[in-house]
Design a protein around this motif. Structure first.
Motif, PDB file in Angstrom:
ATOM      1  N   ASP A 157      13.066  -8.763  -3.544  1.00 19.52           N
ATOM      2  CA  ASP A 157      13.158  -7.239  -3.173  1.00 19.52           C
ATOM      3  C   ASP A 157      12.443  -7.271  -1.643  1.00 19.52           C
ATOM      4  OD1 ASP A 157      13.928  -6.463  -5.676  1.00 19.52           O
ATOM      5  OD2 ASP A 157      11.785  -5.961  -6.334  1.00 19.52           O
ATOM      6  N   PRO A 158      12.743  -6.330  -0.968  1.00 17.60           N
ATOM      7  CA  PRO A 158      12.233  -6.368   0.360  1.00 17.60           C
ATOM      8  C   PRO A 158      10.706  -6.053   0.443  1.00 17.60           C
ATOM      9  CG  PRO A 158      14.058  -4.905   0.289  1.00 17.60           C
ATOM     10  CD  PRO A 158      13.893  -5.154  -1.248  1.00 17.60           C
ATOM     11  N   TYR A 159      10.076  -6.785   1.280  1.00 17.27           N
ATOM     12  CA  TYR A 159       8.584  -6.260   1.262  1.00 17.27           C
ATOM     13  C   TYR A 159       8.269  -5.364   2.400  1.00 17.27           C
ATOM     14  CZ  TYR A 159       3.564  -6.757   1.953  1.00 17.27           C
ATOM     15  OH  TYR A 159       2.365  -6.368   2.118  1.00 17.27           O
ATOM     16  N   ARG A 160       7.992  -4.272   2.009  1.00 18.89           N
ATOM     17  CA  ARG A 160       7.991  -3.164   2.867  1.00 18.89           C
ATOM     18  C   ARG A 160       6.424  -2.915   3.621  1.00 18.89           C
ATOM     19  NH1 ARG A 160      12.818  -0.866   2.453  1.00 18.89           N
ATOM     20  NH2 ARG A 160      13.889  -1.308   0.532  1.00 18.89           N
ATOM     21  N   GLY A 161       5.438  -3.644   3.326  1.00 20.17           N
ATOM     22  CA  GLY A 161       4.017  -3.379   3.928  1.00 20.17           C
ATOM     23  C   GLY A 161       3.163  -2.656   3.099  1.00 20.17           C
ATOM     24  N   ALA A 162       1.977  -2.451   3.534  1.00 23.61           N
ATOM     25  CA  ALA A 162       1.067  -1.721   2.898  1.00 23.61           C
ATOM     26  C   ALA A 162       1.321  -0.089   3.352  1.00 23.61           C
ATOM     27  CB  ALA A 162      -0.421  -2.218   3.408  1.00 23.61           C
ATOM     28  N   LYS A 163       1.170   0.517   2.292  1.00 24.81           N
ATOM     29  CA  LYS A 163       1.304   1.951   2.758  1.00 24.81           C
ATOM     30  C   LYS A 163      -0.064   2.637   3.255  1.00 24.81           C
ATOM     31  CE  LYS A 163       5.076   3.238  -0.675  1.00 24.81           C
ATOM     32  NZ  LYS A 163       5.372   4.137  -1.755  1.00 24.81           N
ATOM     33  N   PHE A 164      -1.255   1.910   2.618  1.00 28.64           N
ATOM     34  CA  PHE A 164      -2.530   2.343   3.134  1.00 28.64           C
ATOM     35  C   PHE A 164      -2.832   1.513   4.644  1.00 28.64           C
ATOM     36  CE2 PHE A 164      -2.765  -1.490   0.660  1.00 28.64           C
ATOM     37  CZ  PHE A 164      -3.543  -2.390   1.308  1.00 28.64           C
ATOM     38  N   SER A 165      -3.785   2.108   5.111  1.00 27.57           N
ATOM     39  CA  SER A 165      -4.301   1.468   6.533  1.00 27.57           C
ATOM     40  C   SER A 165      -5.323   0.395   6.411  1.00 27.57           C
ATOM     41  CB  SER A 165      -4.590   2.820   7.500  1.00 27.57           C
ATOM     42  OG  SER A 165      -3.634   3.621   7.696  1.00 27.57           O
ATOM     43  N   TYR A 166      -5.053  -0.764   7.039  1.00 24.86           N
ATOM     44  CA  TYR A 166      -6.180  -1.670   6.946  1.00 24.86           C
ATOM     45  C   TYR A 166      -6.620  -1.315   8.427  1.00 24.86           C
ATOM     46  CZ  TYR A 166      -5.405  -5.215   3.445  1.00 24.86           C
ATOM     47  OH  TYR A 166      -5.555  -5.968   2.338  1.00 24.86           O
ATOM     48  N   LEU A 167      -8.055  -1.282   8.332  1.00 24.31           N
ATOM     49  CA  LEU A 167      -8.832  -1.181   9.752  1.00 24.31           C
ATOM     50  C   LEU A 167      -9.518  -2.416   9.921  1.00 24.31           C
ATOM     51  CD1 LEU A 167     -10.390   2.449   8.702  1.00 24.31           C
ATOM     52  CD2 LEU A 167      -8.149   1.937   9.899  1.00 24.31           C
ATOM     53  N   ALA A 168      -9.422  -2.872  11.311  1.00 23.75           N
ATOM     54  CA  ALA A 168     -10.366  -3.966  11.702  1.00 23.75           C
ATOM     55  C   ALA A 168     -10.857  -3.763  13.160  1.00 23.75           C
ATOM     56  CB  ALA A 168      -9.124  -5.149  11.987  1.00 23.75           C
ATOM     57  N   ALA A 169     -12.143  -3.059  13.081  1.00 28.39           N
ATOM     58  CA  ALA A 169     -12.581  -2.381  14.366  1.00 28.39           C
ATOM     59  C   ALA A 169     -13.213  -3.581  15.006  1.00 28.39           C
ATOM     60  CB  ALA A 169     -13.612  -1.583  13.863  1.00 28.39           C
ATOM     61  N   ASN A 170     -13.780  -4.707  14.254  1.00 28.37           N
ATOM     62  CA  ASN A 170     -14.533  -5.859  14.870  1.00 28.37           C
ATOM     63  C   ASN A 170     -13.718  -7.026  14.954  1.00 28.37           C
ATOM     64  OD1 ASN A 170     -14.846  -6.275  12.405  1.00 28.37           O
ATOM     65  ND2 ASN A 170     -16.982  -7.015  12.437  1.00 28.37           N
TER      66      ASN A 170
END
Length: 587
Positions: A157-170
């Protein structure tokens, strides 16, 4: 009911810098009621625990009670139940959703876990140190989608990524000087903006393979959190949540503290919270794999709610809050940890078990949609995971002696030494992720038999096995670097050692002089002689602060991965627990 997603703004750095206005909350008069109620459901350190944990990790031990818990089908059910009746629910994570995962997720580069996080309604999460296990570029792919650059889309299957948001401020790109992923996410709750800041611990470089993070730096947690807190406040966001992959722990007392207690609480998160802006009313923390619900003073002395939901999806934190519509600030916050129960009550206050003593799973609390996704990957990986690779004579655990040595650490170090024919092998304790339980029967195997999936769960990182040459003096320097205060080491980490290597360490001796009576097969180590030493490449690259392991010469890489070394030893079994008597300690 599904989580309410409502209006949402994920702010990139450029958008935050150039943003004109975030829509203001309607006036109190226009809104009627003075407050709005909201809910955050959070968890941390999921580590791809799609299947219910087994063995000693099958239960949550809290308040003197053991409760079987975990498994993504049961996590989904618990989340749905907790969301019911709340029109404003945000589901959040605090990092290490992926990495150090069982084979059912790791075999597909953790795409199954991300697909399941999408399915059960996760909306925003900080990154954790394990999000960097396969490097920055792979983390970006996990967020945005696309087939793996080497293995492709293995499940067809295609991998469509995370629908949620990864946050990486630092996590800062060295070239652009900007975060590699958005630093903040803004959600509107009844018209009032709630800002989420997400980050991993500053010490991430010391506990991941340095090879994957050469292009980034990790900044101070307090300075970074307050920087983005100030930006959010300037934009009119005065109710703020910090998703932080760093934490603490409750004190060890009897009975075990409850899942929502804060007994004798200590840890790195305490001074971090003490420096935070007062707008940050909630800190969803992680990393330590502990459960707690605390109220800690921030930089103004006001109380900030600090939570953690243990690990492996065995708990969910239910954070209920009210927002003042006039000021946009938190007006009240309460938090409770809820156990993700997966067992069948026995009617007497306990839980039903099968003939082998394993907890029975409750089919009535399974979420069908999550199970369907999980079963797809379970079926795909079963031929590999259920392959018998060897046997053990009894449980082999990670439980360490006062000197820091464990029976399973001995076995893994012996496996690596045998795999390379080196004189010595050293293993980092943090790389041992589970016990080997003799009665575990994930594939229907008999007592003592070990499957590849079980071995992989113990060592899930696919580290390479490398051998280098060190002088005796250099070897002693490596062992001295186990202790904080020497050669840049900040945390005590006792390496597991192979048979024949023995030494004593003194807790009261000064840094750099703690190790004594160092010998190999009873012969004192010669500072001028050369010794062949095997480690995984994480350590050889300076991971866990062991920079002294980078000075070896003649580096040779063995075929396969570290789990292959363990499998090779198990095949000669039944393997007994290691003696855990190679390292001793004095006061």
């Amino acid at each position: 009911m599904p989580p309410s997603r409502g209006k949402r703004i994920v702010m990139s750095v450029a958008a935050l810098v150039t943003a004109a206005v975030i829509p203001a909350a309607p006036s109190a008069a226009a809104q009627g009621a003075a407050v709005v109620k909201g809910q955050i459901l959070s968890y941390n350190d999921f580590h791809g625990a799609i299947d219910p944990p087994t063995g000693t990790g099958a239960v949550v031990n809290a308040g003197g009670v053991s409760t079987p818990a975990g498994g993504v089908e049961y996590l989904a059910t618990t989340l749905k139940r907790l969301r019911a009746g709340s029109p404003h629910t945000i589901t959040a994570g605090a990092g290490d959703l992926i990495g150090a995962t069982p084979l059912v997720s790791a075999a597909f580069h953790d795409e199954p876990t991300i697909e399941l996080m999408n399915q059960i309604g996760l909306q925003v999460s900080s990154v954790g140190n394990h999000e960097f296990d396969e490097g920055v570029a792979e983390l970006i792919r996990i967020q945005r989608g696309g087939c793996h650059p080497v293995d492709g889309c293995q499940d067809g299957d295609p991998y469509r990524g995370a629908k949620f948001s990864y946050l990486a401020a630092n996590t800062i790109d060295k070239k652009t000087k900007l975060p590699i992923l958005p630093p903040v996410d803004i959600r509107f709750v009844g018209g009032v903006p709630v800002g989420f800041i997400g980050m991993t611990l500053e010490g991430t470089p010391g506990i991941v393979n340095p090879a994957g993070i050469t292009g980034v730096t990790f900044t101070d947690e307090v300075q970074t959190a307050n920087k983005w807190s100030n930006v959010l406040r300037t934009l009119g966001v005065r109710a703020q949540v910090l998703l932080l992959h760093e934490g603490g722990t409750q004190a060890a007392v009897t009975p075990t503290p409850g899942v929502s207690d804060c007994t004798g609480f200590t840890g790195p998160v305490v001074p971090i919270v003490a420096g935070l802006n007062p707008e940050i009313g909630v800190v969803v923390s992680g990393h330590t794999h502990r459960f707690y619900q605390c109220e800690l003073p921030n930089r103004t002395g006001a109380r900030t709610v600090v939570t953690s939901a243990g690990n492996n999806g065995q708990l969910v934190t239910d954070i209920d809050y009210t927002l003042d519509k006039r000021t946009g600030r938190f007006a009240g916050i309460t938090a409770t940890n809820v156990i993700v129960e997966n067992g069948i009550p026995d009617g007497s206050g306990g839980w039903r078990k099968d003939a082998a003593g394993a907890y029975l799973r409750n089919p009535d609390t399974v979420d069908p949609a999550a199970k369907k996704v999980a079963d797809k990957y379970r079926t795909a990986v079963a031929p590999i995971a259920n392959r018998l690779v060897g046997s053990i004579s009894a449980d082999i655990t990670r439980t360490a002696t006062p000197a820091g040595e464990s029976p399973l650490g001995d076995v893994i170090a012996d496996a690596q030494r045998s795999y390379t024919n080196a004189q010595i092998a050293l293993m980092n304790p943090g790389g041992i992720r589970a016990d080997l339980d003799a009665d575990q029967s994930s594939g229907g195997e008999a007592y003592g038999q070990v499957t590849y999936g079980e071995a992989f769960t113990v060592q899930p990182f696919n580290n390479l096995v490398v051998t280098q040459t060190f002088t005796g003096a250099q070897l002693k320097d490596v062992l001295e670097q186990q202790f904080a205060g020497y050669a840049g080491q900040t945390v005590q980490r006792i390496l597991q050692v192979s048979a024949g290597l023995t030494y004593t360490w003194s807790a009261s001796a000064p840094a750099g002089s703690k190790v004594g009576a160092l010998a190999l097969n009873g012969v004192p180590i010669d500072p001028a002689a050369n010794y062949s030493v095997t480690t995984n490449d994480f350590l050889a690259n300076g991971g866990d602060g062991f920079s002294n392991l980078t000075v070896g010469t003649g580096r040779v890489t063995a075929p396969g991965f570290d789990v292959d070394a363990l499998v090779a030893l198990l095949a000669t079994g039944p393997i007994p627990p290691g003696p855990a008597n190679r390292i001793t300690t004095t006061s």
